[in-house]
Design an enzyme around this catalytic site. Structure first.
Site, PDB file in Angstrom:
ATOM      1  N   ILE A  79       0.874  -1.184   0.000  1.00  0.00           N
ATOM      2  CA  ILE A  79       0.000   0.000   0.000  1.00  0.00           C
ATOM      3  C   ILE A  79       0.905   1.226   0.000  1.00  0.00           C
ATOM      4  O   ILE A  79       1.890   1.274   0.748  1.00  0.00           O
ATOM      5  CB  ILE A  79      -1.007   0.013   1.181  1.00  0.00           C
ATOM      6  CG1 ILE A  79      -1.894   1.256   1.121  1.00  0.00           C
ATOM      7  CG2 ILE A  79      -0.328  -0.129   2.515  1.00  0.00           C
ATOM      8  CD1 ILE A  79      -3.134   1.194   2.023  1.00  0.00           C
ATOM      9  N   ALA A  80       0.615   2.156  -0.871  1.00  0.00           N
ATOM     10  CA  ALA A  80       1.476   3.339  -0.986  1.00  0.00           C
ATOM     11  C   ALA A  80       0.674   4.501  -1.559  1.00  0.00           C
ATOM     12  O   ALA A  80      -0.204   4.310  -2.396  1.00  0.00           O
ATOM     13  CB  ALA A  80       2.667   3.042  -1.901  1.00  0.00           C
ATOM     14  N   GLU A 113       2.561  -6.865   6.777  1.00  0.00           N
ATOM     15  CA  GLU A 113       3.854  -6.621   7.403  1.00  0.00           C
ATOM     16  C   GLU A 113       4.158  -5.145   7.297  1.00  0.00           C
ATOM     17  O   GLU A 113       3.861  -4.530   6.258  1.00  0.00           O
ATOM     18  CB  GLU A 113       4.967  -7.386   6.670  1.00  0.00           C
ATOM     19  CG  GLU A 113       5.022  -8.846   7.006  1.00  0.00           C
ATOM     20  CD  GLU A 113       5.008  -9.709   5.762  1.00  0.00           C
ATOM     21  OE1 GLU A 113       4.889  -9.160   4.648  1.00  0.00           O
ATOM     22  OE2 GLU A 113       5.085 -10.933   5.914  1.00  0.00           O
ATOM     23  N   ASN A 118       8.067   2.423  10.821  1.00  0.00           N
ATOM     24  CA  ASN A 118       7.162   3.152   9.916  1.00  0.00           C
ATOM     25  C   ASN A 118       5.943   3.665  10.708  1.00  0.00           C
ATOM     26  O   ASN A 118       4.876   3.044  10.729  1.00  0.00           O
ATOM     27  CB  ASN A 118       6.730   2.250   8.767  1.00  0.00           C
ATOM     28  CG  ASN A 118       5.973   3.000   7.682  1.00  0.00           C
ATOM     29  OD1 ASN A 118       5.493   4.108   7.905  1.00  0.00           O
ATOM     30  ND2 ASN A 118       5.867   2.393   6.511  1.00  0.00           N
ATOM     31  N   TYR A 125      -2.775   1.651  10.529  1.00  0.00           N
ATOM     32  CA  TYR A 125      -3.242   0.299  10.846  1.00  0.00           C
ATOM     33  C   TYR A 125      -3.879   0.237  12.238  1.00  0.00           C
ATOM     34  O   TYR A 125      -4.827  -0.514  12.457  1.00  0.00           O
ATOM     35  CB  TYR A 125      -2.088  -0.707  10.720  1.00  0.00           C
ATOM     36  CG  TYR A 125      -1.441  -0.707   9.358  1.00  0.00           C
ATOM     37  CD1 TYR A 125      -2.200  -0.514   8.203  1.00  0.00           C
ATOM     38  CD2 TYR A 125      -0.062  -0.856   9.212  1.00  0.00           C
ATOM     39  CE1 TYR A 125      -1.606  -0.488   6.949  1.00  0.00           C
ATOM     40  CE2 TYR A 125       0.538  -0.846   7.957  1.00  0.00           C
ATOM     41  CZ  TYR A 125      -0.237  -0.645   6.834  1.00  0.00           C
ATOM     42  OH  TYR A 125       0.340  -0.624   5.603  1.00  0.00           O
TER      43      TYR A 125
HETATM   44  C1  LIG Z   1       1.245   5.189   5.243  1.00  0.00           C
HETATM   45  C2  LIG Z   1       0.568   5.855   4.037  1.00  0.00           C
HETATM   46  C3  LIG Z   1       0.097   4.775   3.083  1.00  0.00           C
HETATM   47  C4  LIG Z   1      -0.647   6.663   4.561  1.00  0.00           C
HETATM   48  O1  LIG Z   1      -1.330   7.211   3.435  1.00  0.00           O
HETATM   49  P1  LIG Z   1      -2.290   8.495   3.539  1.00  0.00           P
HETATM   50  O2  LIG Z   1      -3.137   8.530   2.330  1.00  0.00           O
HETATM   51  O3  LIG Z   1      -1.483   9.683   3.847  1.00  0.00           O
HETATM   52  O4  LIG Z   1      -3.173   8.109   4.806  1.00  0.00           O
HETATM   53  P2  LIG Z   1      -4.591   8.765   5.211  1.00  0.00           P
HETATM   54  O5  LIG Z   1      -4.652  10.188   4.760  1.00  0.00           O
HETATM   55  O6  LIG Z   1      -5.687   7.865   4.810  1.00  0.00           O
HETATM   56  O7  LIG Z   1      -4.412   8.768   6.813  1.00  0.00           O
HETATM   57  C5  LIG Z   1      -5.237   7.978   7.677  1.00  0.00           C
HETATM   58  C6  LIG Z   1      -4.672   8.043   9.080  1.00  0.00           C
HETATM   59  O8  LIG Z   1      -3.408   7.371   9.156  1.00  0.00           O
HETATM   60  C7  LIG Z   1      -2.576   8.063  10.110  1.00  0.00           C
HETATM   61  N1  LIG Z   1      -1.434   8.697   9.436  1.00  0.00           N
HETATM   62  C8  LIG Z   1      -1.221   8.787   8.112  1.00  0.00           C
HETATM   63  N2  LIG Z   1      -0.050   9.438   7.878  1.00  0.00           N
HETATM   64  C9  LIG Z   1       0.469   9.742   9.080  1.00  0.00           C
HETATM   65  C10 LIG Z   1       1.653  10.410   9.495  1.00  0.00           C
HETATM   66  N3  LIG Z   1       2.551  10.907   8.611  1.00  0.00           N
HETATM   67  N4  LIG Z   1       1.883  10.556  10.823  1.00  0.00           N
HETATM   68  C11 LIG Z   1       1.017  10.072  11.730  1.00  0.00           C
HETATM   69  N5  LIG Z   1      -0.153   9.438  11.397  1.00  0.00           N
HETATM   70  C12 LIG Z   1      -0.402   9.278  10.083  1.00  0.00           C
HETATM   71  C13 LIG Z   1      -3.459   9.119  10.731  1.00  0.00           C
HETATM   72  O9  LIG Z   1      -4.151   8.531  11.817  1.00  0.00           O
HETATM   73  C14 LIG Z   1      -4.392   9.426   9.574  1.00  0.00           C
HETATM   74  O10 LIG Z   1      -5.579  10.061   9.972  1.00  0.00           O
HETATM   75  P3  LIG Z   1      -5.623  11.683  10.091  1.00  0.00           P
HETATM   76  O11 LIG Z   1      -5.011  12.271   8.856  1.00  0.00           O
HETATM   77  O12 LIG Z   1      -7.091  11.969  10.262  1.00  0.00           O
HETATM   78  O13 LIG Z   1      -4.804  12.003  11.332  1.00  0.00           O
HETATM   79  C15 LIG Z   1       1.512   6.857   3.336  1.00  0.00           C
HETATM   80  O14 LIG Z   1       2.131   7.689   4.306  1.00  0.00           O
HETATM   81  C16 LIG Z   1       2.589   6.197   2.487  1.00  0.00           C
HETATM   82  O15 LIG Z   1       2.376   5.872   1.326  1.00  0.00           O
HETATM   83  N6  LIG Z   1       3.781   6.018   3.074  1.00  0.00           N
HETATM   84  C17 LIG Z   1       4.911   5.445   2.311  1.00  0.00           C
HETATM   85  C18 LIG Z   1       4.653   4.007   1.912  1.00  0.00           C
HETATM   86  C19 LIG Z   1       4.397   3.128   3.106  1.00  0.00           C
HETATM   87  O16 LIG Z   1       4.980   3.292   4.175  1.00  0.00           O
HETATM   88  N7  LIG Z   1       3.489   2.161   2.922  1.00  0.00           N
HETATM   89  C20 LIG Z   1       3.121   1.221   3.940  1.00  0.00           C
HETATM   90  C21 LIG Z   1       4.020   0.039   3.866  1.00  0.00           C
HETATM   91  S1  LIG Z   1       3.544  -1.184   5.099  1.00  0.00           S
END
Ligand SMILES: CC(C)(COP(=O)(O)OP(=O)(O)OC[C@H]1O[C@@H](n2cnc3c(N)ncnc32)[C@H](O)[C@@H]1OP(=O)(O)O)[C@@H](O)C(=O)NCCC(=O)NCCS
Length: 154
Positions: A79-80, A113, A118, A125
């Protein structure tokens, strides 16, 4: 703004764009276009959030998730979200969709995983009620980082 973000199935012609995103997001741990092809060929279910206000006819890919479903389990393989689209609920759209489909398909649990360092992903999650069930040591080859194995009960 999220009204322009639509979820849809990933097709082979999206994989080049996703491979570029992989490199930008994961660096040396990125999956190649070939590996993404093999994920689709294995029948794993990939969905993307498309920003219909940008890019070509289908829009630009804001994020994607890939899940392997079996009768009673779903494994989130990937997921990204593109850095420019984060904190706009894109990962939440992808997670809500895959959890709903896992539930509808009769799965009892979802597994994944995640690197132990992270924090953004772990916060995401946590919101879904995932809990740790084990650790894979040195799971990420380039950094030697451990992965937490997590489970969510449906
Ligand atoms: C992790 C990831 C997929 C989250 O994507 P996103 O679209 O920004 O997530 P959302 O906007 O749906 O966020 C949902 C919730 O997740 C949490 N969250 C997301 N990013 C966060 C951050 N940088 N710090 C803290 N909490 C975070 C928060 O609880 C958030 O809710 P909020 O914005 O109301 O506080 C994104 O940061 C990413 O692609 N990271 C790099 C790739 C990666 O790590 N993938 C997972 C591999 S296991």
């Amino acid at each position: 703004m999220n009204g322009e973000l639509l979820i849809g199935r990933v097709r082979w012609w999206h994989l080049a764009e996703m491979a570029r995103m992989e490199t930008a997001i994961f660096g040396p741990e990125a999956w190649s276009e070939g590996l993404l092809w093999s994920e689709l060929a294995a029948g794993h279910d990939y969905r993307a959030v498309f920003d219909r206000s940008a890019g070509g006819p289908e829009g630009r890919i804001a994020g994607y998730a890939g899940t392997a479903f079996s009768d009673t389990e779903a494994w989130i393989n990937n997921i990204a979200v593109d850095a420019g689209y984060r904190r706009r609920g894109v990962a939440t759209m992808l997670m809500d969709d895959l959890v709903a489909r896992a539930r509808a398909g009769g799965a009892k649990s979802v597994f994944l995983e995640v690197a132990v360092d992270n924090v953004p992903a772990q916060r995401l999650y946590d919101r879904y009620g995932f809990y740790g069930i084990g650790v894979r040591k040195n799971y990420y080859q380039h950094t030697g980082t451990d992965a937490a194995v997590m489970r969510m009960d449906l």
